[in-house]
Design a protein around this motif. Structure first.
Motif, PDB file in Angstrom:
ATOM      1  N   VAL A  84       0.831  -1.204   0.000  1.00  0.00           N
ATOM      2  CA  VAL A  84       0.000   0.000   0.000  1.00  0.00           C
ATOM      3  C   VAL A  84       0.862   1.248   0.000  1.00  0.00           C
ATOM      4  O   VAL A  84       0.562   2.231  -0.691  1.00  0.00           O
ATOM      5  N   ASP A  85       1.923   1.243   0.768  1.00  0.00           N
ATOM      6  CA  ASP A  85       2.822   2.399   0.792  1.00  0.00           C
ATOM      7  C   ASP A  85       3.382   2.680  -0.598  1.00  0.00           C
ATOM      8  O   ASP A  85       3.442   3.846  -1.036  1.00  0.00           O
ATOM      9  N   ASP A  86       3.788   1.634  -1.302  1.00  0.00           N
ATOM     10  CA  ASP A  86       4.307   1.813  -2.661  1.00  0.00           C
ATOM     11  C   ASP A  86       3.212   2.311  -3.611  1.00  0.00           C
ATOM     12  O   ASP A  86       3.455   3.161  -4.480  1.00  0.00           O
ATOM     13  N   LEU A  87       1.993   1.782  -3.447  1.00  0.00           N
ATOM     14  CA  LEU A  87       0.881   2.193  -4.298  1.00  0.00           C
ATOM     15  C   LEU A  87       0.548   3.671  -4.097  1.00  0.00           C
ATOM     16  O   LEU A  87       0.346   4.408  -5.070  1.00  0.00           O
ATOM     17  N   VAL A  88       0.521   4.109  -2.853  1.00  0.00           N
ATOM     18  CA  VAL A  88       0.216   5.508  -2.576  1.00  0.00           C
ATOM     19  C   VAL A  88       1.286   6.413  -3.176  1.00  0.00           C
ATOM     20  O   VAL A  88       0.978   7.445  -3.789  1.00  0.00           O
ATOM     21  N   ALA A  89       2.553   6.032  -3.023  1.00  0.00           N
ATOM     22  CA  ALA A  89       3.639   6.854  -3.582  1.00  0.00           C
ATOM     23  C   ALA A  89       3.542   6.920  -5.102  1.00  0.00           C
ATOM     24  O   ALA A  89       3.726   7.987  -5.706  1.00  0.00           O
ATOM     25  N   ARG A  90       3.257   5.800  -5.737  1.00  0.00           N
ATOM     26  CA  ARG A  90       3.106   5.776  -7.202  1.00  0.00           C
ATOM     27  C   ARG A  90       1.928   6.659  -7.631  1.00  0.00           C
ATOM     28  O   ARG A  90       2.029   7.430  -8.600  1.00  0.00           O
ATOM     29  N   SER A  91       0.839   6.548  -6.911  1.00  0.00           N
ATOM     30  CA  SER A  91      -0.351   7.324  -7.248  1.00  0.00           C
ATOM     31  C   SER A  91      -0.068   8.812  -7.178  1.00  0.00           C
ATOM     32  O   SER A  91      -0.475   9.581  -8.057  1.00  0.00           O
ATOM     33  N   ARG A  92       0.619   9.229  -6.139  1.00  0.00           N
ATOM     34  CA  ARG A  92       0.903  10.654  -5.964  1.00  0.00           C
ATOM     35  C   ARG A  92       1.816  11.177  -7.067  1.00  0.00           C
ATOM     36  O   ARG A  92       1.648  12.311  -7.527  1.00  0.00           O
ATOM     37  N   ARG A  93       2.777  10.358  -7.486  1.00  0.00           N
ATOM     38  CA  ARG A  93       3.644  10.804  -8.578  1.00  0.00           C
ATOM     39  C   ARG A  93       2.840  10.957  -9.871  1.00  0.00           C
ATOM     40  O   ARG A  93       2.978  11.943 -10.598  1.00  0.00           O
ATOM     41  N   LEU A 140      -3.567  11.262  -2.649  1.00  0.00           N
ATOM     42  CA  LEU A 140      -4.073  10.011  -2.098  1.00  0.00           C
ATOM     43  C   LEU A 140      -3.363   9.622  -0.800  1.00  0.00           C
ATOM     44  O   LEU A 140      -2.151   9.793  -0.663  1.00  0.00           O
ATOM     45  N   THR A 141      -4.136   9.124   0.141  1.00  0.00           N
ATOM     46  CA  THR A 141      -3.608   8.494   1.354  1.00  0.00           C
ATOM     47  C   THR A 141      -4.207   7.100   1.434  1.00  0.00           C
ATOM     48  O   THR A 141      -5.142   6.755   0.694  1.00  0.00           O
ATOM     49  N   ARG A 142      -3.711   6.304   2.357  1.00  0.00           N
ATOM     50  CA  ARG A 142      -4.239   4.943   2.474  1.00  0.00           C
ATOM     51  C   ARG A 142      -5.727   4.951   2.843  1.00  0.00           C
ATOM     52  O   ARG A 142      -6.462   4.018   2.501  1.00  0.00           O
ATOM     53  N   GLU A 143      -6.175   6.014   3.539  1.00  0.00           N
ATOM     54  CA  GLU A 143      -7.597   6.111   3.888  1.00  0.00           C
ATOM     55  C   GLU A 143      -8.480   6.268   2.654  1.00  0.00           C
ATOM     56  O   GLU A 143      -9.684   6.020   2.717  1.00  0.00           O
ATOM     57  N   GLY A 144      -7.887   6.693   1.538  1.00  0.00           N
ATOM     58  CA  GLY A 144      -8.650   6.863   0.305  1.00  0.00           C
ATOM     59  C   GLY A 144      -8.735   5.612  -0.541  1.00  0.00           C
ATOM     60  O   GLY A 144      -9.240   5.660  -1.671  1.00  0.00           O
ATOM     61  N   TRP A 203      -6.011  -3.471  -3.486  1.00  0.00           N
ATOM     62  CA  TRP A 203      -6.160  -2.112  -2.972  1.00  0.00           C
ATOM     63  C   TRP A 203      -6.293  -1.180  -4.180  1.00  0.00           C
ATOM     64  O   TRP A 203      -5.487  -1.224  -5.104  1.00  0.00           O
ATOM     65  N   VAL A 204      -7.313  -0.344  -4.186  1.00  0.00           N
ATOM     66  CA  VAL A 204      -7.574   0.506  -5.332  1.00  0.00           C
ATOM     67  C   VAL A 204      -8.109   1.854  -4.844  1.00  0.00           C
ATOM     68  O   VAL A 204      -8.828   1.917  -3.839  1.00  0.00           O
ATOM     69  N   LYS A 205      -7.742   2.916  -5.551  1.00  0.00           N
ATOM     70  CA  LYS A 205      -8.250   4.233  -5.178  1.00  0.00           C
ATOM     71  C   LYS A 205      -9.773   4.225  -5.194  1.00  0.00           C
ATOM     72  O   LYS A 205     -10.391   3.762  -6.152  1.00  0.00           O
ATOM     73  N   GLY A 206     -10.348   4.747  -4.112  1.00  0.00           N
ATOM     74  CA  GLY A 206     -11.789   4.701  -3.967  1.00  0.00           C
ATOM     75  C   GLY A 206     -12.495   5.853  -4.650  1.00  0.00           C
ATOM     76  O   GLY A 206     -11.889   6.774  -5.199  1.00  0.00           O
ATOM     77  N   SER A 207     -13.797   5.815  -4.584  1.00  0.00           N
ATOM     78  CA  SER A 207     -14.643   6.830  -5.203  1.00  0.00           C
ATOM     79  C   SER A 207     -14.410   8.192  -4.572  1.00  0.00           C
ATOM     80  O   SER A 207     -14.339   8.319  -3.347  1.00  0.00           O
ATOM     81  N   GLY A 208     -14.303   9.216  -5.429  1.00  0.00           N
ATOM     82  CA  GLY A 208     -14.184  10.589  -4.958  1.00  0.00           C
ATOM     83  C   GLY A 208     -12.789  10.999  -4.545  1.00  0.00           C
ATOM     84  O   GLY A 208     -12.566  12.160  -4.192  1.00  0.00           O
ATOM     85  N   GLY A 209     -11.838  10.098  -4.579  1.00  0.00           N
ATOM     86  CA  GLY A 209     -10.474  10.434  -4.174  1.00  0.00           C
ATOM     87  C   GLY A 209      -9.693  11.074  -5.308  1.00  0.00           C
ATOM     88  O   GLY A 209     -10.145  11.164  -6.445  1.00  0.00           O
ATOM     89  N   ASP A 210      -8.477  11.504  -4.971  1.00  0.00           N
ATOM     90  CA  ASP A 210      -7.611  12.179  -5.940  1.00  0.00           C
ATOM     91  C   ASP A 210      -6.241  11.526  -5.886  1.00  0.00           C
ATOM     92  O   ASP A 210      -5.661  11.356  -4.802  1.00  0.00           O
ATOM     93  N   LEU A 211      -5.707  11.161  -7.041  1.00  0.00           N
ATOM     94  CA  LEU A 211      -4.410  10.480  -7.069  1.00  0.00           C
ATOM     95  C   LEU A 211      -3.295  11.340  -6.476  1.00  0.00           C
ATOM     96  O   LEU A 211      -2.440  10.852  -5.742  1.00  0.00           O
ATOM     97  N   GLY A 212      -3.306  12.629  -6.802  1.00  0.00           N
ATOM     98  CA  GLY A 212      -2.209  13.488  -6.374  1.00  0.00           C
ATOM     99  C   GLY A 212      -2.112  13.684  -4.881  1.00  0.00           C
ATOM    100  O   GLY A 212      -1.050  14.049  -4.364  1.00  0.00           O
TER     101      GLY A 212
END
Length: 681
Positions: free
Chosen positions: A10-19, A64-68, A53-62
């Motif tokens: 999840v940590d890697d996914l969040v970092a990738r999403s933000r980039r 994103l946190t694990r809560e999203g 684990w996938v970005k949920g509805s209404g969230g933003d990639l830039g």
């Protein structure tokens, strides 16, 4: 119970999403999804289970946190294929995703099924401008082939959902060497077996598409600049924007209040000026995320930049009437008995030659983001036209997304708006004391706030506290100076689209006897409070009248305008002038539905810039008490025996403007803990 999102993957996914989400040309705000698959522990039986684990509805990639993230059990999602009864039932599959989740998390988005059904460890679904330019071109499939060869597949437009997920799964199973899929009118989906491989592939394909457009495309795809439609010089552009914004915002608020955002980026100005712009603008946007935010199309003013202001205003009103009629007809063409009610017929994007783009939304972030989405659309239109012809998603399909009951359900999950949502406030003297407390309270109740103060640093501190990007701006202003006041109001107007609520709070005080008060003392206090309130009210009332939707002006006067206290002739007289301005302006501005009210506080010692600047010491000397005991002294002479604080005055401001006193104007409200001498007779 351990949260399944507490996992290194999840940590890697969040970092990738933000980039990936950091660049709006890669994916727009709130759009796109990223996912990763792995093993987690089922909290019920303690057994390992394959999850996604996938970005949920209404969230933003830039951001994103694990809560999203949503966490789903893969076998359950894949099991939905066994009960799927065909495209007419695909929305039912989305509802069943709630039964596939593991633990707490964000609600699954509409693209969740696609991420789950693709048999790869990591998936990115993005909306890059360069890719959508291919996807929204008339010959998008051929262009995709020219750009990527056999490495990337094409799939025609289909509304996101379970059927599209199944088609994507079949594409990859039939062509296991594919790097990704360009989705007609929509975006790009890529994958990889590692976090790094997936991200690198996304960047590679996006860059290749941009290089293809740069190398193969026409550098001026929308023709030359139309004569008379060139961008205005910066100063003139700002003046014209300040004059037009209240009118346009008033039109855009016909169905519901909106906040505005003005964008005069060179890209926007150039787009509006081009020969082919009148042809492509009515086609609207293509990507579903775009047209949900920007509505089916913008409103484009069709007059040159040198047209007189009044002519432009009249034409905007005509075009707005036509826009509303056309939007209602669009709704009627495609709505059926199951469609949600029409949400409003006003434009979200208005394009004005030479001036720029005005975007609107129910709050400031939504207004800004709508404009950002149309910038994405400009890039897409230019890209598609450079190599082909822009050919977006058909109107009927846009309606199916805009009025999708799943989209309606998402909107209904939003919390109810705060009382002042959609309103723009201007608070003078907002850097300290009553002004600061008032700005905080108005912002807490949903307003966006322009904080005007002679002390620019103090105003910036308050704006930063309230959220300077979207929710507040700081304006260094001298309310005694007509030019400075107009500049402050113009700043609020160009930033937020208008002004609905003004708090005349700026003030200062000198405590001197009649014999010791010189002309400069008198002039200084009247310049700031009597003259300053007049200047601010006049400039703001002009904006409110142009908006055509009423407004509120609140004067922070004083009980000193009523009580004849010692050594106070200049201050008390200036406050009495403010109090009578309340009555005079209430009588004059009622025809514009502008309410004018005032507040008469007793001495507000704590947090006060006035008292800290020497007034407190002088008043303490007059009353024969220590300065640090002045607040208690004031409280001791009241009926309630309570000291008045800045927050109490701010609460009274909100009581006047919060919606429950719409029929009240010309009122002066005491906030003095019950000071009998100040009772209004």
């Amino acid at each position: 119970m351990k949260d399944p999102r507490d996992h290194p993957t999840v940590d890697d996914l969040v970092a990738r999403s933000r980039r990936l989400g950091a660049d709006p040309t890669t994916t727009n705000y709130g759009g796109g999804n990223t996912s990763a698959k792995g093993t987690s522990t089922d909290p019920v039986d303690g057994e390992d289970v394959e999850v996604m684990w996938v970005k949920g509805s209404g969230g933003d990639l830039g951001t994103l946190t694990r809560e999203g993230l949503s966490t789903l059990v893969l076998d359950r999602v894949n099991g939905l294929k066994q009960v799927y009864e065909g495209p007419e039932h695909e929305d039912e599959m989305h509802e069943l995703l709630d039964l596939c989740t593991l633990g707490a998390g964000a609600a699954p988005s509409i693209d969740t099924s696609m991420h789950a059904l693709l048999p790869t460890a990591h998936v990115d679904h993005l909306h890059p401008d360069s890719i959508i330019a291919l996807a929204a071109a008339a010959d998008g499939e051929e262009l995709t082939k020219r750009c990527f060869g056999d490495e990337v597949a094409w799939t025609p437009w289909r509304r996101p959902g379970f059927e599209l997920a199944r088609r994507m799964e079949e594409l990859l199973r039939a062509n296991p060497d594919l790097k990704g899929v360009v989705m007609g009118g929509h975006g790009l989906t890529t994958w990889g077996e590692t976090n790094e491989a997936c991200e690198q592939r996304s960047w590679e394909l996006i860059r290749r598409a941009q290089a293809f457009l740069d190398e193969q495309g026409d550098p001026e795809p929308l023709g030359s600049v139309r004569a008379g439609f060139e961008p205005l010089p910066a100063d003139e552009r700002h003046r014209r924007a300040a004059a037009l914004a209240p009118v346009i915002r008033g039109l855009a608020s016909t169905d519901q209040p909106v906040v505005g955002h003005w964008n005069d980026d060179p890209l926007v100005l150039d787009f509006i000026a081009r020969q082919e712009t009148p042809r492509v603008v009515p086609l609207g946007t293509s990507c579903p995320d775009h047209f949900i935010r920007t509505k089916v199309r913008p409103l484009l003013l069709d007059l040159p930049t040198d047209a007189p202001l009044e002519q432009q205003i009249e034409r905007l009103r005509e075009l707005h009437r036509e826009y509303r009629e056309e939007y209602a007809a669009y709704y009627r063409r495609h709505a059926d008995e199951g469609s949600p009610p029409m949400r409003g017929a006003d434009p979200a994007i208005v394009l004005v030659p030479g001036v720029g783009m005005f975007s609107f939304g129910g709050d400031s972030p939504t207004a800004r983001i709508a404009g950002e989405f149309y910038v994405n659309a400009i890039n897409v239109i230019r890209g598609a036209e450079s190599v082909s012809t822009y050919d977006p998603v058909p109107e009927a399909e846009k309606f199916r997304v805009e009025y999708w009951w799943l989209e309606e359900k998402k909107l209904r999950r939003r919390p109810a708006p705060k009382p002042l949502t959609g309103r723009v406030a201007l608070v003078t003297g907002g850097g300290s004391g009553i002004g600061r407390a008032t700005a905080r309270r108005l912002a807490a109740e949903g307003a966006v706030v322009a904080i005007a103060d002679l002390d620019g640093a103090a105003a910036r501190d308050v704006a930063d506290e309230l959220g300077a990007r979207d929710h507040a701006i700081a304006v260094e202003a001298d309310v005694a100076d007509e030019t400075s006041v107009q500049a402050a109001v113009d700043e609020a107007v160009t930033r937020f689209g208008g002004v609905d609520l003004v708090v005349n709070n700026a003030g200062l005080s000198l405590s001197k006897s009649l014999f010791d008060t010189d002309v400069d003392d008198w002039d200084r206090q009247h310049d700031v409070m009597a003259r300053g309130s007049f200047l601010v009210s006049r400039a703001a009332a002009r904006v409110m009248a142009a908006q055509g939707d009423g407004g509120d002006i609140v004067y922070i006067a004083s009980k000193n305008g009523v009580v004849a206290g010692p050594n106070n002739v200049a201050y008390g007289s200036a406050k009495a002038s403010q109090a009578h301005q309340v009555r005079l302006l209430a009588a004059e501005l009622g025809e514009h539905r502008i309410r004018v009210n005032g507040i008469n506080p007793d001495g507000v010692v704590q947090g006060s810039g006035i008292f800290a600047g020497g007034w407190g010491a002088k008043r303490a000397e007059v009353y024969g008490v220590k300065e640090e005991e002045l607040g208690q002294f004031y409280a001791g002479r009241t009926l309630l025996q309570q000291e008045v604080l800045p927050e109490h005055v701010a609460a009274a401001v909100f009581a006047l403007v919060g919606g429950d006193l719409h029929q009240t104007t010309g009122l002066l409200v005491p906030v003095d803990s019950g000071l009998a001498q100040a009772f209004l007779r």
